[in-house]
Design an enzyme around this catalytic site. Structure first.
Site, PDB file in Angstrom:
ATOM      1  N   ASN A 148      -9.743   0.514  18.469  1.00  0.00           N
ATOM      2  CA  ASN A 148      -9.150  -0.446  19.405  1.00  0.00           C
ATOM      3  C   ASN A 148      -7.702  -0.040  19.672  1.00  0.00           C
ATOM      4  O   ASN A 148      -6.856  -0.168  18.785  1.00  0.00           O
ATOM      5  CB  ASN A 148      -9.239  -1.847  18.795  1.00  0.00           C
ATOM      6  N   HIS A 174     -12.749  -3.335  27.585  1.00  0.00           N
ATOM      7  CA  HIS A 174     -11.816  -3.129  26.475  1.00  0.00           C
ATOM      8  C   HIS A 174     -12.640  -2.720  25.253  1.00  0.00           C
ATOM      9  O   HIS A 174     -13.685  -3.303  24.982  1.00  0.00           O
ATOM     10  CB  HIS A 174     -11.051  -4.422  26.202  1.00  0.00           C
ATOM     11  N   CYS A 210      -4.303  -7.051  24.295  1.00  0.00           N
ATOM     12  CA  CYS A 210      -5.441  -6.184  24.669  1.00  0.00           C
ATOM     13  C   CYS A 210      -5.857  -6.360  26.129  1.00  0.00           C
ATOM     14  O   CYS A 210      -6.508  -5.487  26.694  1.00  0.00           O
ATOM     15  CB  CYS A 210      -6.633  -6.440  23.755  1.00  0.00           C
TER      16      CYS A 210
END
Ligand code: UT7
Length: 324
Positions: free
Chosen positions: A281, A251, A114
């Site tokens: 996500n 993020h 990520c």
């Protein structure tokens, strides 16, 4: 004079299929309400069966080229952040190179889960300031739907697919924090946290690509602390403070992590770009997607100071401060 990596254009691609939370109620012991309140996610996009990560990345790359008014061969390099490549090799970057019709230069992938886009931006910046490349396409592209365990309600409701791309160009700046372009970066990893977020398969272990496993609650507690610290570090490096920041572009893993980090940094939510409700996500794609949506919505404007921050498997985390 100082060479800066300045953003020339941005674009993104989201697969057509949109999956609302309610769809998971049919197969799992979960509710729209739980997903919404614990994560902030309302829907996510899933790639079609015949769509790969390089397909998504190429469509985002084409949008960024159009936005910048450039042709593929105007680029010197492509850096793709991904943890869900089409194949073990070659790189997604070389597949994107072929799909967008780029016949020169070079491409490679960066894998920091990520945090991948922050790592890729930092790599691209290094290529530019060291004179290796003048124009670099930086892409975050993922098909996390392919590594979901659809029986694990604690993970499969959280992730989505998508891609975002931006183009950086070498330009001369004054060497001050008023310059446009990438101004500072802060990268970190700590392999002792491996078990918090990992995929339980791979080339030299199971021989297949495996499924995502996460200790969500333990990771949550690490995330806010580490994200606020890395964002502050990027600002400290250029002697700027929270009042100078136009937008935090985090993020997009969980709205509560985004809110907690902004609060720790002393930045109100009105100055945070939030897309987690629409995308879920998307790992390395989440920051370029948020940047692209932020620009399209007329929020992010030339001259704005942005701070991006991300954390994920590794653990790996970091931030980049840049002036749009
Ligand atoms: O992108 C990489 C970085 N990723 C992250 O930063 C993710 C970090 N973690 C998170 O976002 C959150 O921890 C989650 C959204 C994953 C979970 O939220 P939480 O508030 O930490 O919940 P929890 O894991 O503590 O679980 C609370 C309860 C548990 O039940 P019990 O043990 O209290 O009976 C879970 O079994 O919620 C249950 N649960 C669910 N219930 C309904 C877990 N998943 C679900 C679900 N639907 N989908």
């Amino acid at each position: 004079m100082t060479t800066r990596a300045v953003v020339l254009g941005i674009g993104h691609y989201l697969p057509e299929r949109v999956v609302p939370n309610a769809e998971f109620e049919k197969t799992l012991d979960t509710t729209d309400e739980w997903i919404r309140t614990r994560s902030g996610i309302e829907r996510r996009h899933f790639a079609a069966d015949d769509q790969t990560t390089s397909d998504l990345g190429s469509l985002a790359a084409k949008a960024a080229l159009q936005n910048a008014g450039l042709e593929a061969d105007d680029l010197d390099a492509i850096v793709v952040a991904t943890s869900t490549p089409d194949l073990t090799f070659p790189s997604v970057a070389t597949m994107v190179q072929q799909k967008i019709g780029m016949t020169r230069g070079f491409g490679f992938d960066v894998q920091a889960v990520c945090a991948g886009f922050v790592y890729a931006l930092t790599n691209a910046n290094a290529l530019i300031v060291s004179g290796q490349a003048k124009r670099v396409m930086v892409i975050g592209a993922e098909t996390f739907s392919r590594i979901m365990d659809w029986t694990d309600r604690a993970t499969c409701v959280l992730f989505g697919d998508g891609a975002g791309a931006l183009i950086l160009e070498a330009q001369e700046g004054e060497g001050t924090s008023s310059d446009r372009g990438i101004l500072s970066a802060d990268l970190n990893s700590d392999g002792r946290y491996r078990d918090m977020l990992f995929v339980d398969g791979g080339v030299s272990t199971s021989g297949d690509s495996g499924k995502l496993r996460m200790q969500g609650n333990a990771l949550f507690r690490q995330a806010v602390e580490k994200l606020a610290f890395t964002a502050q570090t990027a600002l400290d490096k250029i002697n700027l403070g929270h009042d100078d920041v136009a937008w935090i572009v985090p993020h997009q893993a969980n709205i509560r992590i985004i809110q907690g980090t902004a609060k720790k940094l002393g930045i109100p939510m009105e100055r945070v770009i939030v897309t987690v409700q629409d995308h879920g996500n998307t790992s390395a794609a989440s920051i370029p997607l948020a940047l692209s949506v932020g620009v399209a919505d007329g929020k992010i404007k030339p001259g704005d100071l942005l701070v991006t921050e991300a954390i994920g498997g590794g653990l790996a985390w970091g931030s980049v401060a840049l002036r749009w």
